[in-house]
Design an enzyme around this catalytic site. Sequence first.
Site, mmCIF file in Angstrom:
data_model
loop_
_atom_site.group_PDB
_atom_site.id
_atom_site.type_symbol
_atom_site.label_atom_id
_atom_site.label_comp_id
_atom_site.label_asym_id
_atom_site.label_seq_id
_atom_site.Cartn_x
_atom_site.Cartn_y
_atom_site.Cartn_z
ATOM 1 N N GLY A 48 8.176 -0.242 -6.513
ATOM 2 C CA GLY A 48 8.134 -0.782 -5.151
ATOM 3 C C GLY A 48 8.243 -2.285 -5.004
ATOM 4 O O GLY A 48 8.741 -2.775 -3.994
ATOM 5 N N ASP A 106 -2.713 0.354 -0.592
ATOM 6 C CA ASP A 106 -3.041 1.406 0.368
ATOM 7 C C ASP A 106 -4.495 1.809 0.093
ATOM 8 O O ASP A 106 -5.415 1.161 0.581
ATOM 9 C CB ASP A 106 -2.030 2.537 0.152
ATOM 10 C CG ASP A 106 -2.167 3.680 1.126
ATOM 11 O OD1 ASP A 106 -2.572 3.443 2.265
ATOM 12 O OD2 ASP A 106 -1.857 4.833 0.757
ATOM 13 N N PHE A 155 2.407 4.817 7.603
ATOM 14 C CA PHE A 155 3.390 4.799 6.523
ATOM 15 C C PHE A 155 4.561 3.863 6.866
ATOM 16 O O PHE A 155 5.074 3.878 7.970
ATOM 17 C CB PHE A 155 3.917 6.210 6.264
ATOM 18 C CG PHE A 155 4.703 6.316 4.991
ATOM 19 C CD1 PHE A 155 4.064 6.469 3.777
ATOM 20 C CD2 PHE A 155 6.082 6.223 5.016
ATOM 21 C CE1 PHE A 155 4.788 6.539 2.598
ATOM 22 C CE2 PHE A 155 6.823 6.292 3.843
ATOM 23 C CZ PHE A 155 6.173 6.453 2.634
ATOM 24 N N VAL A 156 4.957 3.045 5.902
ATOM 25 C CA VAL A 156 6.068 2.111 6.114
ATOM 26 C C VAL A 156 7.131 2.296 5.024
ATOM 27 O O VAL A 156 6.831 2.822 3.949
ATOM 28 C CB VAL A 156 5.586 0.641 6.100
ATOM 29 C CG1 VAL A 156 4.763 0.324 7.330
ATOM 30 C CG2 VAL A 156 4.808 0.309 4.830
ATOM 31 N N ASP A 162 9.707 3.015 -0.513
ATOM 32 C CA ASP A 162 10.500 4.212 -0.262
ATOM 33 C C ASP A 162 9.721 5.302 0.456
ATOM 34 O O ASP A 162 8.495 5.310 0.460
ATOM 35 C CB ASP A 162 10.978 4.786 -1.607
ATOM 36 C CG ASP A 162 9.836 5.428 -2.390
ATOM 37 O OD1 ASP A 162 8.815 4.738 -2.610
ATOM 38 O OD2 ASP A 162 9.947 6.615 -2.748
HETATM 39 P P1 IMP Z 1 -2.529 2.842 -3.590
HETATM 40 O O1 IMP Z 1 -3.006 3.930 -2.677
HETATM 41 O O2 IMP Z 1 -3.060 1.491 -3.170
HETATM 42 O O3 IMP Z 1 -2.823 3.166 -5.019
HETATM 43 O O4 IMP Z 1 -0.942 2.768 -3.421
HETATM 44 C C1 IMP Z 1 -0.133 3.398 -4.356
HETATM 45 C C2 IMP Z 1 1.338 3.234 -4.108
HETATM 46 O O5 IMP Z 1 1.696 4.098 -3.052
HETATM 47 C C3 IMP Z 1 1.855 1.869 -3.690
HETATM 48 O O6 IMP Z 1 2.072 1.005 -4.765
HETATM 49 C C4 IMP Z 1 3.167 2.279 -3.049
HETATM 50 O O7 IMP Z 1 4.167 2.422 -4.023
HETATM 51 C C5 IMP Z 1 2.833 3.612 -2.427
HETATM 52 N N1 IMP Z 1 2.561 3.481 -0.981
HETATM 53 C C6 IMP Z 1 1.368 3.355 -0.362
HETATM 54 N N2 IMP Z 1 1.516 3.263 0.978
HETATM 55 C C7 IMP Z 1 2.863 3.314 1.188
HETATM 56 C C8 IMP Z 1 3.672 3.248 2.390
HETATM 57 O O8 IMP Z 1 3.201 3.119 3.535
HETATM 58 N N3 IMP Z 1 5.011 3.330 2.191
HETATM 59 C C9 IMP Z 1 5.598 3.490 0.960
HETATM 60 N N4 IMP Z 1 4.880 3.544 -0.166
HETATM 61 C C10 IMP Z 1 3.525 3.456 -0.056
HETATM 62 MG MG MG Z 2 4.001 0.419 -5.702
#
Ligand code: IMP
Ligand code: MG
Length: 179
Positions: A48, A106, A155-156, A162
Amino acid sequence: MSLIKVHDREFVPFISEATIQHKIKDLAEQISKDYQGKRPLFVAILNGSFIFASDLFKQLEIEAEICFIKLASYKGTKSTGHVVTAIGLDTDITDRHVVILEDIIDTGKTLYEFLPQITNQRPASVRIAVLLHKPEATKYQFPIDYTCFTIPNKFVLGYGLDYDGLGRNIREIYQLHES
Ligand code: IMP
Ligand code: MG
């Protein structure tokens, strides 16, 4: 800019290309000031963050290095995914000033689980720079040193992020359209 469809969902414009670029230039200036003479090592997390890392790195006005790691979160039968390292760190970070680059925080789980791999190797310092942060969704807490945009829990996609593989090449950030 207008409504777009990716797979089965519709997305609406959220953060413009100009706004993103402006913010990244400001962040690069700040980091250049903070790390003058320290030759920081940027560790960008794939997939990402590749566009964010590239644009930020180009704008830096100091000596700096960059390397890449790939983390993947696999979801089995359980609702919580477990974070594994798909491509590991190939650079010695001992005594280095490390800046981790991530696209979005996230829940925070990905970085929370990865951070010990960095701190275990005794870097001189560790900071985290993220493009996007969703504080309402964050369950795993740790200091985030540089944040470009704080956003609501929706969600973005676009600008490296992606939806099921698609949308990374979109130059603006879009938000899920809830009708
Ligand atoms: P975490 O929940 O902070 O561990 O996020 C894990 C991964 O989920 C991030 O590095 C992104 O790759 C993906 N992710 C989280 N939220 C979004 C979103 O809104 N759009 C796209 N990918 C997301
Ligand atoms: Mg990521």
